[in-house]
Design an enzyme around this catalytic site. Sequence first.
Site, PDB file in Angstrom:
ATOM      1  N   HIS A 185      32.855  23.134  15.458  1.00  0.00           N
ATOM      2  CA  HIS A 185      31.082  23.236  15.884  1.00  0.00           C
ATOM      3  C   HIS A 185      30.739  22.488  16.615  1.00  0.00           C
ATOM      4  O   HIS A 185      30.652  21.746  17.296  1.00  0.00           O
ATOM      5  CB  HIS A 185      30.570  22.225  14.222  1.00  0.00           C
ATOM      6  CG  HIS A 185      29.344  21.590  14.199  1.00  0.00           C
ATOM      7  ND1 HIS A 185      28.576  21.398  14.845  1.00  0.00           N
ATOM      8  CD2 HIS A 185      28.691  22.050  12.637  1.00  0.00           C
ATOM      9  CE1 HIS A 185      27.337  20.641  14.064  1.00  0.00           C
ATOM     10  NE2 HIS A 185      27.532  21.583  12.676  1.00  0.00           N
ATOM     11  N   GLN A 217      34.305  17.843   7.737  1.00  0.00           N
ATOM     12  CA  GLN A 217      34.689  19.050   6.897  1.00  0.00           C
ATOM     13  C   GLN A 217      35.830  18.348   6.324  1.00  0.00           C
ATOM     14  O   GLN A 217      36.839  19.546   5.539  1.00  0.00           O
ATOM     15  CB  GLN A 217      35.102  20.707   7.504  1.00  0.00           C
ATOM     16  CG  GLN A 217      33.928  20.921   7.683  1.00  0.00           C
ATOM     17  CD  GLN A 217      32.681  20.557   6.827  1.00  0.00           C
ATOM     18  OE1 GLN A 217      32.398  20.683   5.859  1.00  0.00           O
ATOM     19  NE2 GLN A 217      31.165  20.972   7.223  1.00  0.00           N
ATOM     20  N   CYS A 234      26.143  26.665  13.196  1.00  0.00           N
ATOM     21  CA  CYS A 234      26.568  26.052  14.320  1.00  0.00           C
ATOM     22  C   CYS A 234      27.867  26.307  15.176  1.00  0.00           C
ATOM     23  O   CYS A 234      27.855  25.281  15.542  1.00  0.00           O
ATOM     24  CB  CYS A 234      26.375  24.713  14.444  1.00  0.00           C
ATOM     25  SG  CYS A 234      24.571  24.497  13.347  1.00  0.00           S
ATOM     26  N   ASP A 240      37.213  15.519  14.748  1.00  0.00           N
ATOM     27  CA  ASP A 240      35.755  16.090  13.959  1.00  0.00           C
ATOM     28  C   ASP A 240      36.315  15.974  12.529  1.00  0.00           C
ATOM     29  O   ASP A 240      37.294  16.889  11.909  1.00  0.00           O
ATOM     30  CB  ASP A 240      35.102  17.020  14.381  1.00  0.00           C
ATOM     31  CG  ASP A 240      33.712  16.840  13.641  1.00  0.00           C
ATOM     32  OD1 ASP A 240      33.383  17.111  12.801  1.00  0.00           O
ATOM     33  OD2 ASP A 240      33.459  17.982  14.020  1.00  0.00           O
ATOM     34  N   LYS A 256      27.440  14.775   3.604  1.00  0.00           N
ATOM     35  CA  LYS A 256      28.655  15.632   3.188  1.00  0.00           C
ATOM     36  C   LYS A 256      29.551  15.464   2.110  1.00  0.00           C
ATOM     37  O   LYS A 256      30.693  15.845   2.223  1.00  0.00           O
ATOM     38  CB  LYS A 256      29.607  16.042   4.584  1.00  0.00           C
ATOM     39  CG  LYS A 256      28.389  16.775   5.343  1.00  0.00           C
ATOM     40  CD  LYS A 256      29.252  17.677   6.467  1.00  0.00           C
ATOM     41  CE  LYS A 256      28.656  18.127   7.535  1.00  0.00           C
ATOM     42  NZ  LYS A 256      27.547  19.396   7.699  1.00  0.00           N
TER      43      LYS A 256
HETATM   44  N1  7TS Z   1      31.214  19.399  12.644  1.00  0.00           N
HETATM   45  C1  7TS Z   1      31.249  19.780  11.662  1.00  0.00           C
HETATM   46  C2  7TS Z   1      33.163  20.561  11.712  1.00  0.00           C
HETATM   47  C3  7TS Z   1      30.347  20.089  10.587  1.00  0.00           C
HETATM   48  O1  7TS Z   1      30.875  21.222  10.448  1.00  0.00           O
HETATM   49  C4  7TS Z   1      29.816  19.411  10.893  1.00  0.00           C
HETATM   50  C5  7TS Z   1      28.037  19.879  10.154  1.00  0.00           C
HETATM   51  C6  7TS Z   1      29.333  18.987  11.746  1.00  0.00           C
HETATM   52  C7  7TS Z   1      30.428  18.468  12.641  1.00  0.00           C
HETATM   53  C8  7TS Z   1      27.856  18.185  12.277  1.00  0.00           C
HETATM   54  O2  7TS Z   1      27.710  17.429  11.033  1.00  0.00           O
HETATM   55  P1  7TS Z   1      26.001  16.247  11.091  1.00  0.00           P
HETATM   56  O3  7TS Z   1      26.256  16.034   9.777  1.00  0.00           O
HETATM   57  O4  7TS Z   1      26.131  16.104  11.945  1.00  0.00           O
HETATM   58  O5  7TS Z   1      25.145  17.596  10.872  1.00  0.00           O
HETATM   59  N2  7TS Z   1      28.390  21.568   9.241  1.00  0.00           N
HETATM   60  C9  7TS Z   1      27.227  22.503   8.785  1.00  0.00           C
HETATM   61  C10 7TS Z   1      27.738  23.260   8.461  1.00  0.00           C
HETATM   62  O6  7TS Z   1      28.867  23.659   8.832  1.00  0.00           O
HETATM   63  N3  7TS Z   1      26.181  24.013   7.634  1.00  0.00           N
HETATM   64  O7  7TS Z   1      25.789  22.835   7.645  1.00  0.00           O
HETATM   65  C11 7TS Z   1      26.360  21.811   8.762  1.00  0.00           C
END
Ligand code: 7TS
Length: 410
Positions: A121, A202, A365, A199, A225
């Site tokens: 991501h 997920q 992303c 990371d 999430k």
């Molecule tokens: N890393 C992964 C693997 C992710 O899927 C996401 C967000 C992030 C980092 C960033 O998370 P945040 O909470 O800091 O925004 N992924 C997604 C997605 O797949 N669709 O919208 C956000």
Amino acid sequence: MNLTAIRQDFPILKTEVGGRPVVYFDNAATTQKPLPVLQAAMDYSLRRCGNPHRGAHYFSIAASAAYDGSKETVRRFLGAASTREIIYTRNTTESLNLVARSFAEPRLHPGDKILITIAEHHSNLIPWQRAAQKTGAKLDYIYVDKETGHFLPEDLEKLDDPAVKLVALAHVSNVLGIDYDPKPLIERAHAHGAVVVLDGAQSAPHKKIDVADLGCDFFAFSGHKMCAAGGIGVLYGREALLEEMEPFLLGGDMIDTVSEQDTSFAELPAKFEAGTQYVEGAVSLEAAIRYVEAIGWDAIRAQEKKLVARTLAGLAAMPHIQILGPTDPAEKEGLVSFEVEDVHPHDVAQILSASGICIRTGHHCAEPLHKYLGVNASCRASFYFYNTEEEVDYFLEKLKGVRPMMGYDE
Ligand code: 7TS
């Protein structure tokens, strides 16, 4: 798992679009919040609201207890040794930026390498790009097999290069849905002293995490999430590394003493938590952890596997669908990304949205991954434990209608 009872906790799932309840399949972007989590945060604001760690009065003490109690729950949730290793941030993105700025940038030099994967991501990619640009280190990639999504074995050898000082990888890919089983990779990187950042955006919502067992040096995830409020995220870091690092943000509540020209910083974890903390978010995260743990990891996993298997079977029966990454449900964690031949993903999403089905489209992303796979954009259905097989069937039925609606055969 009593799915009917669980769904009662999510009034938002009763929202009607086009005369029937919405189907929410965008859980990898953010999940919905159950009543007990919403009530916990409201209860804090109704009864205990104060600025933590700053006052001797009733509400400051109550807020400190709420905040510190939440930290202890997160420590246990991650299997960390001490709450000194748990830092609250806004989200995974901020957690990863903290590591890039405070750990990587001051330590990397020309000739060093940062190793990431092509499946990252942007949050686990751009901070390393910047670190490489600032320090003269090289950013290198582990690529994946374009069919299976698995790491190319010859690229895994890059892990053994002593010039690699930092490895950052997604525990579970937000596009391919693969759980990358990081343990052997971490061991390989550690063999020559590289630091490994996982990371967990997920993974943490879907499976038991044990940072001690994983052996990673840093682990990041987002509360939103996994049923908690938006705006609360976590960085786990090994205490010895956090001790050596400079603070990321400067300001109130992260200091020991301040003089006109100099400052000494507070102990961990306060050193990395400048400014008034998001106590409502911390309370919400604690309640969310308790909520998902009460359902149980086995039950969550079983339900997600059922949904993924049903989706993949349905998609396999449609001739004009291409799935990104593996097609075996055993290899997919909670999400399926796909293309519909001849139809732009945004059109797919709009057509499904008219029937109350929420999926994500675009590059999620992960633009370098899409470019590498030769795909402009894709559609993604991502599940959580509250989704049902009936919802999957409805989604498949409506998806079948997309190509004919655009003037193509099925
Ligand atoms: N890393 C992964 C693997 C992710 O899927 C996401 C967000 C992030 C980092 C960033 O998370 P945040 O909470 O800091 O925004 N992924 C997604 C997605 O797949 N669709 O919208 C956000």
